[in-house]
Design a protein around this motif. Structure first.
Motif, PDB file in Angstrom:
ATOM      1  N   GLU A 181       0.825  -1.214   0.000  1.00 45.92           N
ATOM      2  CA  GLU A 181       0.000   0.000   0.000  1.00 45.92           C
ATOM      3  C   GLU A 181       0.857   1.261   0.000  1.00 45.92           C
ATOM      4  O   GLU A 181       0.975   1.967   1.002  1.00 45.92           O
ATOM      5  N   TYR A 182       1.449   1.541  -1.152  1.00 42.45           N
ATOM      6  CA  TYR A 182       2.270   2.748  -1.320  1.00 42.45           C
ATOM      7  C   TYR A 182       1.881   3.489  -2.596  1.00 42.45           C
ATOM      8  O   TYR A 182       2.734   4.076  -3.266  1.00 42.45           O
ATOM      9  N   ASP A 183       0.603   3.443  -2.938  1.00 40.24           N
ATOM     10  CA  ASP A 183       0.149   4.102  -4.162  1.00 40.24           C
ATOM     11  C   ASP A 183       0.330   5.617  -4.116  1.00 40.24           C
ATOM     12  O   ASP A 183       0.448   6.258  -5.164  1.00 40.24           O
ATOM     13  N   GLN A 184       0.339   6.207  -2.915  1.00 38.87           N
ATOM     14  CA  GLN A 184       0.509   7.649  -2.803  1.00 38.87           C
ATOM     15  C   GLN A 184       1.843   8.092  -3.395  1.00 38.87           C
ATOM     16  O   GLN A 184       1.939   9.144  -4.044  1.00 38.87           O
ATOM     17  N   ILE A 185       2.881   7.283  -3.213  1.00 37.79           N
ATOM     18  CA  ILE A 185       4.199   7.633  -3.754  1.00 37.79           C
ATOM     19  C   ILE A 185       4.153   7.712  -5.272  1.00 37.79           C
ATOM     20  O   ILE A 185       4.644   8.671  -5.893  1.00 37.79           O
ATOM     21  N   ASN A 186       3.559   6.723  -5.904  1.00 36.36           N
ATOM     22  CA  ASN A 186       3.498   6.705  -7.362  1.00 36.36           C
ATOM     23  C   ASN A 186       2.605   7.818  -7.895  1.00 36.36           C
ATOM     24  O   ASN A 186       2.867   8.368  -8.973  1.00 36.36           O
ATOM     25  N   LYS A 188      -5.398  16.960  -2.556  1.00 39.19           N
ATOM     26  CA  LYS A 188      -5.260  16.140  -3.751  1.00 39.19           C
ATOM     27  C   LYS A 188      -4.915  16.979  -4.976  1.00 39.19           C
ATOM     28  O   LYS A 188      -4.394  16.463  -5.966  1.00 39.19           O
ATOM     29  N   LEU A 189      -5.175  18.283  -4.920  1.00 42.75           N
ATOM     30  CA  LEU A 189      -4.933  19.152  -6.063  1.00 42.75           C
ATOM     31  C   LEU A 189      -3.488  19.618  -6.152  1.00 42.75           C
ATOM     32  O   LEU A 189      -3.083  20.154  -7.179  1.00 42.75           O
ATOM     33  N   HIS A 190      -2.717  19.443  -5.095  1.00 43.32           N
ATOM     34  CA  HIS A 190      -1.334  19.914  -5.093  1.00 43.32           C
ATOM     35  C   HIS A 190      -0.407  18.851  -5.666  1.00 43.32           C
ATOM     36  O   HIS A 190      -0.721  17.652  -5.642  1.00 43.32           O
ATOM     37  N   SER A 191       0.742  19.302  -6.155  1.00 42.92           N
ATOM     38  CA  SER A 191       1.708  18.401  -6.793  1.00 42.92           C
ATOM     39  C   SER A 191       3.006  18.317  -6.014  1.00 42.92           C
ATOM     40  O   SER A 191       4.046  17.934  -6.566  1.00 42.92           O
ATOM     41  N   ASP A 192       2.988  18.672  -4.734  1.00 44.59           N
ATOM     42  CA  ASP A 192       4.141  18.416  -3.881  1.00 44.59           C
ATOM     43  C   ASP A 192       4.303  16.898  -3.720  1.00 44.59           C
ATOM     44  O   ASP A 192       3.402  16.115  -3.981  1.00 44.59           O
ATOM     45  N   ILE A 193       5.473  16.499  -3.249  1.00 47.07           N
ATOM     46  CA  ILE A 193       5.728  15.096  -2.951  1.00 47.07           C
ATOM     47  C   ILE A 193       5.491  14.904  -1.451  1.00 47.07           C
ATOM     48  O   ILE A 193       6.191  15.498  -0.630  1.00 47.07           O
ATOM     49  N   LEU A 194       4.505  14.110  -1.121  1.00 47.29           N
ATOM     50  CA  LEU A 194       4.096  13.961   0.278  1.00 47.29           C
ATOM     51  C   LEU A 194       5.116  13.139   1.046  1.00 47.29           C
ATOM     52  O   LEU A 194       5.587  12.090   0.581  1.00 47.29           O
ATOM     53  N   ALA A 222       9.990   3.004   6.555  1.00 48.98           N
ATOM     54  CA  ALA A 222       9.766   2.162   5.385  1.00 48.98           C
ATOM     55  C   ALA A 222       9.122   2.981   4.275  1.00 48.98           C
ATOM     56  O   ALA A 222       9.462   2.809   3.095  1.00 48.98           O
ATOM     57  N   TYR A 223       8.223   3.871   4.615  1.00 52.43           N
ATOM     58  CA  TYR A 223       7.603   4.735   3.608  1.00 52.43           C
ATOM     59  C   TYR A 223       8.659   5.636   2.983  1.00 52.43           C
ATOM     60  O   TYR A 223       8.737   5.768   1.756  1.00 52.43           O
ATOM     61  N   MET A 224       9.487   6.272   3.810  1.00 53.56           N
ATOM     62  CA  MET A 224      10.500   7.182   3.284  1.00 53.56           C
ATOM     63  C   MET A 224      11.593   6.424   2.528  1.00 53.56           C
ATOM     64  O   MET A 224      12.123   6.926   1.528  1.00 53.56           O
ATOM     65  N   TYR A 225      11.930   5.223   2.967  1.00 57.47           N
ATOM     66  CA  TYR A 225      12.923   4.415   2.256  1.00 57.47           C
ATOM     67  C   TYR A 225      12.410   4.098   0.853  1.00 57.47           C
ATOM     68  O   TYR A 225      13.138   4.255  -0.140  1.00 57.47           O
ATOM     69  N   ARG A 226      11.174   3.671   0.761  1.00 54.85           N
ATOM     70  CA  ARG A 226      10.605   3.354  -0.557  1.00 54.85           C
ATOM     71  C   ARG A 226      10.501   4.609  -1.418  1.00 54.85           C
ATOM     72  O   ARG A 226      10.790   4.568  -2.622  1.00 54.85           O
ATOM     73  N   LEU A 227      10.089   5.723  -0.817  1.00 54.06           N
ATOM     74  CA  LEU A 227      10.017   6.977  -1.563  1.00 54.06           C
ATOM     75  C   LEU A 227      11.393   7.383  -2.074  1.00 54.06           C
ATOM     76  O   LEU A 227      11.546   7.859  -3.204  1.00 54.06           O
TER      77      LEU A 227
END
Length: 707
Positions: free
Chosen positions: A250-255, A445-451, A677-682
């Motif tokens: 569950e890391y769809d936010q990164i993509n 959801k409208l912004h294009s920053d990297i969360l 783990a989230y930041m490592y994958r990002l």
């Protein structure tokens, strides 16, 4: 003298060469005149027919040849004569009557079909209507189908007819709208029962389908994103194994965040990365392969926030295959927003393996719209609303609803009614610009920053009195907050902002509110005094010293608002229900609130990094931005003023599930956990984008020949 016989035998017809009768005028000369020639004329006339001029001077006609063809006039006369004889018969008159009746009935039904469909008829007539529809369908299929539809309508709306189980279920069904709201059907079960049941099922399915091996994770990654995982994916999997990280798919936010960056050539991405490191209000974390501790630089590198982030990233810095610089914006708000057409075009090019260049033509957006609307699709509700076009109203004043998908209800493109109800979105929005690699702690959801994952207000354990659910003495909703979320001045409609509204709403004493509650699972409705509801359910107020207000507005706040002192952990832990409301940006207290074993009611427009890893109605209770569902939620869990209709055990279940989620899915145990783990994958994903022109940037699983 012989007597004349009374029988005259017919004389034989004379034979002529052309078989035609000679003219009776041959050999005779008509005479004009009176009596002088009468005897001779009379003798001639008596012998054979002739034309003559009698005393009156009239011309006598010659009889027609019976063998000649009839004329058109004669044919018409004969047909009319036969038709008149037929129409005079009883059967013909009856047929004419039926035809006239059918024509009149058809015309009447067509002209009054709506009134007829609404008019009840006697049940004994229903079979006749059905058979009539079958018969009429042979003459007019359209009219026959209308008559049969009328019959079906009458049958289905017969008040004395018992409904089938399927019809009962359909009549009581709530509407799960694509915009994330459940629209309440007053005839159905109380919707919160259904929301909890559906959410528990979804969460169990999500946990059950997670990959258990590296090979399964690679296959799932390819299925979702249609590309190979990044290089180092196997080491990231080992990291997850070491620290028992949950929900590894569950890391769809990164993509989603990196999708437009795939349309940039690698040298362009590296250039934009270098430019952002010099931008104001930023700090940069630099990671180098083989070095266990990242370095900090940039205008605000000495902030405590920067140091804490560097400590967290040190957990995997030494595992990186390539150098990586990540630039954070220090503000609580996002800073990057693209026009819709540009973002969509970049995402499209990135998926096709092509690049976005200066010559790429993008149709301009409407400059009269807000920046938020320009980041939405052209036909989205927010754009239509700002253009003055009609859009359905899903506010609490128009329709009663609950949240079934929190991410969708936080999407302003789908909910124009919510834009003016939040301090961040009621403004014009950040300027539209090019895509740049800025890492932000919260965004819409409208912004294009990297969360990215924030670290403020996170603790492995919050020291304080932690009573069990039964030991929580305050059966109310708690919120204390500062005057943030908007600039409190005379130029801003601050009374509509998220924090001011919760204070104003919970301190009202006039009028009544229409609330729904649950009795043995069924939905019930009642009008209750607003003062009674606020006294029973609400303990919310501004707290502490006034902030972000000019002198005039600060004076108004002091006079008209009940500013209470802040409360500590011991006291807040005695409340069964706590409210999490956005401030200037995301809410930094969510982890602490989820760790309290209380039910967290959360309202936000900032979907955070964990949105794919948490389940509404299982771990917390989602609340609409306009708060129109707050009293209905509290009435369901706490009950009505007379004590009926409460669901304390369900509330305790959600409180405990939230606490376990914060413990197992949002950890920092042993300096590791799912945050890293989230930041490592990002980091792996972003490093591939920066260096995809160098080759060897994908993880390709080698086949196992030992099996």
């Amino acid at each position: 003298m012989r007597r004349r016989s009374s029988h005259i035998a017919p004389s034989p017809a004379p034979a002529f060469a052309d078989d035609s009768r000679p003219s009776p005028l041959l050999g005779r000369t008509p005479r004009l005149g009176g009596g002088g020639g009468g005897a001779r004329a009379g003798a001639g006339v008596a012998a054979s027919p002739s034309l003559g001029f009698g005393g009156a001077g009239n011309l006598r006609s010659v009889p027609k040849d019976p063998h000649a063809a009839p004329t058109a006039q004669e044919v018409t006369a004969r047909v009319l004569s036969v038709a008149l004889r037929i129409l005079r018969t009883p059967r013909a008159l009856a047929a004419l009557g039926w035809i006239a009746l059918v024509w009149w009935a058809s015309s009447y039904v067509r002209a009054h079909s709506h009134d007829l469909s609404q008019r009840p008829v006697h049940p004994r007539l229903l079979p006749l209507i059905r058979h009539s529809g079958n018969a009429i369908q042979y003459l007019s299929p359209d009219l026959g189908s209308k008559v049969k539809s009328w019959h079906d309508y009458q049958v289905n709306n017969d008040p004395s007819r018992p409904l089938s189980p399927e019809e009962l279920e359909a009549a009581s069904r709530h509407t799960y709208h694509p915009n994330g709201l459940l629209l309440v059907n007053p005839k159905g079960r109380h919707p919160i029962h259904l929301l909890i049941e559906d959410a528990e099922r979804k969460w169990k399915e999500k946990v059950a389908r997670q990959s258990r091996t590296l090979s399964e994770a690679v296959r799932e990654y390819k299925r979702r994103h249609r590309r190979n995982p990044p290089k180092g994916f196997d080491d990231w999997w080992a990291f997850c194994e070491e620290h028992n990280v949950q929900l590894r798919d569950e890391y769809d936010q990164i993509n989603h965040d990196l999708a437009p960056h795939w349309a940039l050539e690698a040298h362009d991405s590296r250039h934009r990365n270098r430019v952002m490191q010099e931008r104001d209000h930023t700090f940069t974390v630099a990671m180098h392969p083989g070095e266990t501790m990242p370095t900090l630089h940039g205008p605000y590198y000495d902030l405590k926030r920067a140091t804490d982030i560097a400590d967290m990233l040190s957990l995997f810095t030494g595992r990186m295959h390539r150098p990586l610089n990540i630039t954070y914006i220090i503000d609580d708000n996002p800073a990057v927003m693209l026009p819709y057409s540009q973002r969509e075009r970049m995402v499209e090019l990135g998926e096709q393996g092509e690049y976005y260049g200066p010559s790429e033509f993008i149709e301009g957006e409407d400059p009269t719209l807000s920046n938020f609307a320009q980041a939405c699709a052209p036909n989205s509700p927010l754009r239509r609303a700002e253009r003055g076009e009609f859009t359905p109203d899903y506010s609490g004043e128009a329709v009663r609803s609950f949240v079934w998908n929190h991410a969708k209800t936080a999407d302003l493109c789908l909910h124009p009614e919510a834009r003016k109800l939040h301090g961040h979105t009621m403004q014009q929005g950040v300027p539209l610009g090019p895509v740049v690699p800025l890492f932000a702690f919260a965004k819409t959801k409208l912004h294009s920053d990297i969360l990215t994952t924030p670290i403020e207000q996170w603790e492995a354990h919050y020291v304080g009195y932690e009573p069990p659910w039964e030991g929580k003495s305050m059966n109310k909703l708690l919120w204390r907050g500062s005057t943030t979320g908007v600039e409190f001045n005379r130029h801003t409609p601050w009374r509509k902002s998220q924090r001011a509204r919760i204070h104003i709403m919970s301190h009202e004493t006039e009028g009544e509110r229409h609330v729904i509650w649950s009795q043995r699972g069924q939905l019930r409705e009642a009008n209750v005094s607003t003062a009674v509801l606020n006294d029973l359910y609400m303990d919310t107020s501004f707290a502490g010293a006034l902030q972000q207000c000019d002198a005039e507005t600060c004076e108004i706040l002091e006079k008209q608002f009940d500013i209470k002192p802040t409360i500590g952990l011991d006291e807040s832990n005695t409340y069964k229900y706590v409210f999490d409301v956005d401030g200037n940006g995301w809410s930094g207290r969510f982890h602490r609130l989820m760790s309290m074993r209380s039910v967290v009611l959360k309202s936000t427009v900032f979907p955070e990094w964990y949105q794919d890893r948490v389940q509404e109605w299982v771990h917390y209770v989602p609340v609409k931005v306009d708060y129109s569902d707050v009293y209905d939620i509290m009435a369901f869990f706490v009950g009505m003023p007379d004590g009926s209709g409460g669901h304390d055990s369900l509330a305790a279940k959600i409180g405990e599930a939230g606490r376990q989620w914060a413990r197992d899915f949002w950890r920092y145990e042993d300096m590791a956990g799912s945050r890293s783990a989230y930041m490592y994958r990002l980091g792996l994903e972003y490093a591939r984008i920066l260096h995809h022109d160098e080759g060897d940037v994908d993880f390709v699983e080698m086949p196992d020949f030992s099996v």
